[in-house]
Design a protein around this motif. Structure first.
Motif, short mmCIF file in Angstrom:
data_model
loop_
_atom_site.label_atom_id
_atom_site.label_comp_id
_atom_site.label_asym_id
_atom_site.label_seq_id
_atom_site.Cartn_x
_atom_site.Cartn_y
_atom_site.Cartn_z
N PHE A 13 0.82 -1.14 -0.13
CA PHE A 13 -0.08 -0.04 0.05
C PHE A 13 0.97 1.51 0.20
CE2 PHE A 13 -2.70 -3.19 1.94
CZ PHE A 13 -3.98 -3.15 1.17
N VAL A 39 -18.82 2.04 1.64
CA VAL A 39 -17.79 1.61 0.82
C VAL A 39 -18.21 1.28 -0.68
CG1 VAL A 39 -16.39 0.84 2.77
CG2 VAL A 39 -18.03 -0.87 1.83
N ALA A 74 -14.52 1.57 -2.80
CA ALA A 74 -13.63 0.48 -2.45
C ALA A 74 -12.84 0.08 -3.60
CB ALA A 74 -14.51 -0.55 -1.97
N GLU A 75 -13.48 -0.06 -4.62
CA GLU A 75 -12.63 -0.54 -5.86
C GLU A 75 -11.65 0.62 -6.17
OE1 GLU A 75 -16.47 -1.35 -7.83
OE2 GLU A 75 -15.67 -2.68 -9.25
N ALA A 77 -10.18 2.84 -4.21
CA ALA A 77 -9.15 2.55 -3.27
C ALA A 77 -8.24 1.36 -3.61
CB ALA A 77 -9.79 2.40 -1.73
N ALA A 78 -8.71 0.19 -3.80
CA ALA A 78 -8.04 -0.94 -4.25
C ALA A 78 -7.13 -0.80 -5.42
CB ALA A 78 -8.77 -2.14 -4.31
N ARG A 79 -7.75 -0.39 -6.48
CA ARG A 79 -7.04 -0.22 -7.71
C ARG A 79 -5.89 1.02 -7.64
NH1 ARG A 79 -12.15 -1.65 -10.42
NH2 ARG A 79 -11.94 -3.64 -10.80
N HIS A 83 -5.58 4.62 0.64
CA HIS A 83 -6.61 4.35 1.80
C HIS A 83 -8.12 4.73 1.66
CE1 HIS A 83 -8.32 4.43 5.98
NE2 HIS A 83 -6.99 3.79 6.34
N LEU A 84 -8.83 3.94 1.89
CA LEU A 84 -10.38 4.25 1.59
C LEU A 84 -10.72 5.70 2.10
CD1 LEU A 84 -12.72 2.84 0.74
CD2 LEU A 84 -13.16 1.92 2.98
N ASN A 85 -10.35 6.24 3.34
CA ASN A 85 -10.70 7.58 3.78
C ASN A 85 -10.21 8.65 2.79
OD1 ASN A 85 -12.29 6.00 5.56
ND2 ASN A 85 -10.92 6.52 7.33
N ARG A 88 -12.51 8.72 -0.10
CA ARG A 88 -13.58 9.39 0.50
C ARG A 88 -13.36 10.91 0.45
NH1 ARG A 88 -14.49 5.11 4.87
NH2 ARG A 88 -16.49 4.20 4.26
N LEU B 40 -10.37 -7.83 -4.64
CA LEU B 40 -9.29 -6.98 -4.46
C LEU B 40 -9.14 -6.59 -3.08
CD1 LEU B 40 -11.14 -4.52 -7.27
CD2 LEU B 40 -8.75 -5.32 -7.29
N THR B 41 -8.11 -5.95 -2.62
CA THR B 41 -7.88 -5.75 -1.48
C THR B 41 -7.66 -4.15 -0.97
OG1 THR B 41 -6.71 -7.75 -1.06
CG2 THR B 41 -6.27 -6.04 0.82
N THR B 42 -8.38 -3.79 0.18
CA THR B 42 -8.28 -2.15 0.33
C THR B 42 -7.91 -2.17 1.97
OG1 THR B 42 -8.87 0.16 0.06
CG2 THR B 42 -10.55 -1.51 0.51
N GLU B 43 -7.49 -1.00 2.12
CA GLU B 43 -7.52 -0.69 3.73
C GLU B 43 -8.57 0.10 4.34
OE1 GLU B 43 -3.67 1.60 3.33
OE2 GLU B 43 -2.83 -0.37 4.30
N PHE B 71 -12.53 -7.86 -1.07
CA PHE B 71 -13.91 -7.74 -1.61
C PHE B 71 -14.14 -8.29 -2.95
CE2 PHE B 71 -13.89 -4.03 -4.00
CZ PHE B 71 -12.58 -3.27 -3.64
N PHE B 85 -18.26 -8.01 0.46
CA PHE B 85 -17.05 -7.69 1.38
C PHE B 85 -16.81 -8.60 2.32
CE2 PHE B 85 -18.53 -3.63 -0.65
CZ PHE B 85 -17.33 -3.03 -0.93
N ASP B 99 -18.22 0.35 9.54
CA ASP B 99 -17.76 1.24 8.14
C ASP B 99 -17.97 0.58 6.90
OD1 ASP B 99 -16.60 3.19 6.45
OD2 ASP B 99 -14.74 2.20 6.88
#
Lengths: 137, 191
Positions: A13, A39, A74-75, A77-79, A83-85, A88, B40-43, B71, B85, B99
């Protein structure tokens, strides 16, 4: 410039610190209604956003570019290995600038019986194994 | 800036389900078996409530932890997309997955019958949140250690919670386990 940016390191990451520098320290805390963007919230680039791609840099550029097709938070953030936030916060900025549309799912609609029935029917049509051909492919 | 969005693509309605259970029970395997994309993986940020503080008159110590979350997704049709998820594997109690879980139509709690107690936290969580869920015993090596009645007794889940055996590696098996949860969610809408 972002178009010269190498692909993100697939091994890990992004730094935990830099993305939040990008958001000027802002975090995606509770919104006005007391909830974070879910998400699975769908995000799509607007024509204005795609037109502005050349002027956008770094993560803003990458987020708009990856949202040519609808993506969940979420996608994204992953791609982009963010960080998800951070996603956002930046998605909200880009929405405010007219470069993205952000579609928060209405939980009343999602949990409606007609929607659940459509998901059930769609899932039932899934074959047992990937190798089994389906008519639509 | 114009307010009109003439050519912006209309996204699908996302329907979210949560796959939960202890560490290493097959959550990501199950997601991968049915997802149309590689998981996929996210934080994500989760809130960890300090253990031992369950008296509501006290303010529990909470810390936010960043964890990896896997997810996947499945397009039902151009207007509808199912997201799956996986909650982060928890070895400790007290994680709050709000969340991730907020707005989910249902949950699947995967259990390894050799370590049933690993899934208590997930069962408690879904019961507390009032989210429809089923318990799915993952048949490692094709069999489970206990009967469904024994699993139900050990987990102390109510009659309304379906308990099934499935194989996280088999697409059809994961599909059927998810269908059990969705049927339960559907039944609730007419209750």
């Amino acid at each position: 410039m972002a178009d010269g940016t190498p692909a993100p390191d697939p091994a890990g990451f992004a730094s935990a610190v830099r993305p939040f520098l990008l958001t000027a320290g802002r975090v995606a805390d509770d919104g006005a209604d007391g909830h974070w963007l879910p998400v699975e919230t769908q995000v799509v680039a607007t024509p204005e956003g795609l037109d502005a791609l050349d002027r956008l840099t770094f993560e803003q550029h990458d987020i708009v570019a990856v949202c040519r097709l609808p993506q969940s938070l979420a996608e994204i953030a992953a791609r982009l290995r963010l960080h998800l936030n951070v996603v956002r916060v930046l998605a909200e900025d880009l929405r405010a600038a007219g470069q993205l549309t952000v579609h928060v799912p209405d939980s009343g609609v999602v949990q409606d019986a007609s929607v659940l029935r459509r998901v059930i029917d769609g899932l039932r049509a899934i074959p047992d194994a990937r190798g089994v051909p389906s008519d639509s492919d | 800036m114009t307010a009109t969005e003439p050519a912006t693509v209309r996204p699908p309605l996302p329907v979210k389900m949560v796959i939960s259970g202890g560490f290493g029970v097959g959550k990501t395997t199950a997601v991968g078996s049915i997802s149309e994309i590689e998981p996929l993986t996210t934080e994500a940020a989760i809130t960890e409530v300090a253990a031992g503080v369950d008296d509501l008159t006290h303010t529990p110590r909470k810390t936010t932890t960043t964890v990896a979350m896997d997810f996947g997704c499945l397009t039902i049709d151009p207007t509808l997309k199912l997201y799956l998820f996986g909650t982060p594997g928890q070895e400790r109690f007290g994680f709050m997955w709000d969340d991730i879980v907020e707005g989910a139509v249902g949950g699947l709690v995967i259990v390894d019958t050799r370590r049933l107690d690993d899934c208590y936290a997930a069962v408690d969580y879904f019961e507390h949140k009032g989210i429809p869920f089923a318990v799915a015993a993952n048949a490692f090596d094709g069999h489970v250690e206990h009967t469904l009645e024994e699993i139900r007794w050990a987990l102390d889940v109510t009659e309304g919670v379906p308990v099934v055996v499935f194989d996280a590696r088999e697409r059809g098996s994961v599909r059927d386990a998810l269908l059990v949860v969705l049927e339960l969610a559907l039944a609730r809408t007419s209750a």
